[in-house]
Scaffold this motif. Structure first.
Motif, mmCIF file in Angstrom:
data_model
loop_
_atom_site.group_PDB
_atom_site.id
_atom_site.type_symbol
_atom_site.label_atom_id
_atom_site.label_comp_id
_atom_site.label_asym_id
_atom_site.label_seq_id
_atom_site.Cartn_x
_atom_site.Cartn_y
_atom_site.Cartn_z
ATOM 1 N N HIS A 254 0.820 -1.209 0.000
ATOM 2 C CA HIS A 254 0.000 0.000 0.000
ATOM 3 C C HIS A 254 0.857 1.265 0.000
ATOM 4 N N ALA A 255 2.029 1.213 0.611
ATOM 5 C CA ALA A 255 2.924 2.369 0.571
ATOM 6 C C ALA A 255 3.361 2.668 -0.863
ATOM 7 N N GLY A 278 1.776 -3.311 -6.225
ATOM 8 C CA GLY A 278 2.527 -3.034 -5.006
ATOM 9 C C GLY A 278 2.930 -4.302 -4.271
ATOM 10 N N ILE A 279 2.076 -5.323 -4.318
ATOM 11 C CA ILE A 279 2.417 -6.611 -3.696
ATOM 12 C C ILE A 279 3.666 -7.190 -4.351
ATOM 13 N N VAL A 328 8.797 9.561 -1.764
ATOM 14 C CA VAL A 328 7.424 9.644 -1.252
ATOM 15 C C VAL A 328 7.011 8.336 -0.581
ATOM 16 N N SER A 329 7.321 7.223 -1.214
ATOM 17 C CA SER A 329 6.869 5.927 -0.695
ATOM 18 C C SER A 329 7.360 5.656 0.718
ATOM 19 N N VAL A 330 8.583 6.053 1.029
ATOM 20 C CA VAL A 330 9.113 5.748 2.362
ATOM 21 C C VAL A 330 8.536 6.663 3.436
ATOM 22 N N THR A 331 7.860 7.734 3.038
ATOM 23 C CA THR A 331 7.227 8.613 4.025
ATOM 24 C C THR A 331 5.820 8.156 4.390
ATOM 25 N N GLU A 333 2.858 6.133 5.951
ATOM 26 C CA GLU A 333 2.716 5.425 7.227
ATOM 27 C C GLU A 333 2.789 3.907 7.066
ATOM 28 N N ASP A 334 2.208 3.387 5.987
ATOM 29 C CA ASP A 334 2.206 1.935 5.757
ATOM 30 C C ASP A 334 3.614 1.354 5.752
ATOM 31 N N MET A 335 4.583 2.105 5.209
ATOM 32 C CA MET A 335 5.941 1.584 5.075
ATOM 33 C C MET A 335 6.586 1.334 6.434
ATOM 34 N N GLU A 336 6.108 2.037 7.457
ATOM 35 C CA GLU A 336 6.644 1.826 8.802
ATOM 36 C C GLU A 336 6.299 0.444 9.346
ATOM 37 N N ASN A 337 5.339 -0.231 8.728
ATOM 38 C CA ASN A 337 4.951 -1.564 9.171
ATOM 39 C C ASN A 337 5.834 -2.669 8.603
#
Length: 364
Positions: A254-255, A278-279, A328-331, A333-337
């Motif tokens: 999703h990120a 994305g998957i 952008v992608s690393v900012t 919230e989903d990427m924090e998971n």
């Protein structure tokens, strides 16, 4: 601890709108309908007929605004302040439903959702995805309420464009891949382990019925496989994050979806279609075997999900555009998971790798 597993009541049957009045009446007799332009055209006459039979009134029919944005939420709250009503109905897809979940939380009124497509689990979750007025992802917002009731008229779903169902398959596939990734950061407990088990069974079910459910939609046949897929997308997928909570959230897939929305050309591609790509990118980032990723692409080919950037109308990207995508992608919230720190270069490499795998499969 407080969790919301899903909607308290879920009704799914053919021609469910014919008796929606008897189901909604317990929440009140004066109702407003908010939704998309097309979705309101589809459901409104049936709702009015059913309400007339129950002595209920549909006091207003309002367009939600076309985007799941703060601006539309605030406009709707202001418009509702001039209307005397008991209950809110929302009809349409994920963006319409998300918008009105935020509105209902603010005005503190009962909410009944009528999904007219099976494309996301928005109807059964207590969050809303916030976008700019231009359609760029902004945030996962939690000032929303889960509907008290979800009414799914499977006849309406059956006659919706098949592409929405395909997008729903893509979005729901992510429940397994992202849950098994995000839960690695959590301490095992009864809730998150149950969420993993549901997500895994959901994935197996979708592999088993995906192709047939799409065929049923194309043939306008309300098969068991199609009914199961509708429930999988709208109901069961929402329970995964419900049980798992913050341990079992969306992650890299999703990120990367959110990162890709910076390109205007992709806005004609549906949420679940982009998530499906994305998957593949997330699996590449996790260094999964090429054979596993290509096996998933083979499934995409059966159900007609996109698996290359070109299939999603993303143009050839310049070096600066690739860098922007990574940044952008690393900012998000989903990427924090993700269970490891993700850098922009890792995103760029993963997306390019997934695209190459997809191009290889195009040749077969």
């Amino acid at each position: 601890m407080k969790i919301t597993v899903g909607t308290p009541e879920y009704i799914r049957e053919p021609n469910a709108l014919m008796k929606i009045g008897s189901n909604v009446k317990k929440f009140g007799e004066k109702v407003v309908l908010i939704g998309g332009i097309k979705s309101r055209e589809i459901v409104e006459s049936h709702i009015r007929d059913s309400f007339n039979n129950e002595g209920m009134t549909l006091d207003a029919s309002i367009w939600y605004g076309g985007e799941s944005s703060r601006e539309n939420v605030e406009r709707l709250i202001e418009e509702l302040s001039t209307i005397d009503y008991d209950v809110i109905l929302v009809c349409g897809g994920g963006k319409a439903i998300d918008t009105v979940k935020a509105v209902a939380a603010h005005v503190n009124k009962p909410l009944v959702a009528i999904p007219t497509i099976a494309a996301t689990c928005a109807a059964t979750t207590p969050i809303w995805i916030t976008y700019s007025e231009q359609g760029e992802f902004l945030a996962i917002s939690r000032d929303a309420k889960v509907p008290e009731m979800v009414v799914v008229d499977s006849t309406v779903i059956l006659h919706s464009p098949v592409r929405y169902l395909i997008a729903g398959i893509g979005d729901t596939l992510a429940k397994w891949f992202e849950t098994k990734t995000s839960v690695k950061k959590a301490t095992p407990n009864a809730r998150n382990q149950t969420a993993i088990a549901i997500a895994n069974q959901l994935y197996k079910t979708m592999l088993a019925i995906g192709e047939q459910s799409v065929t049923s939609m194309k043939n306008k046949e309300l098969s068991t496989e199609l009914e199961d897929m509708i429930d999988a997308i709208l109901l069961i997928s929402g329970s995964v994050s419900g049980y798992g909570g913050d341990d079992c959230r969306t992650a890299g897939a999703h990120a990367i979806y959110s990162g890709l929305t910076i390109f205007p050309e992709i806005h004609e591609t549906y949420h679940g279609e982009i998530v499906a790509f994305g998957i593949l990118s997330m699996l590449a980032m996790e260094n999964e075997e090429e054979s596993e990723i290509k096996e998933l692409i083979a499934y995409y080919q059966k159900v007609n999900l996109p698996y290359t950037l070109q299939q999603m109308n993303v143009p050839e990207l310049s070096e600066s555009q690739w860098q922007e995508l990574g940044d952008v992608s690393v900012t998000i919230e989903d990427m924090e998971n993700m269970p490891f720190a993700v850098t922009p270069d890792m995103v760029i490499t993963a997306v390019k790798q997934a695209d190459e795998y997809g191009k290889d499969m195009l040749k077969k």
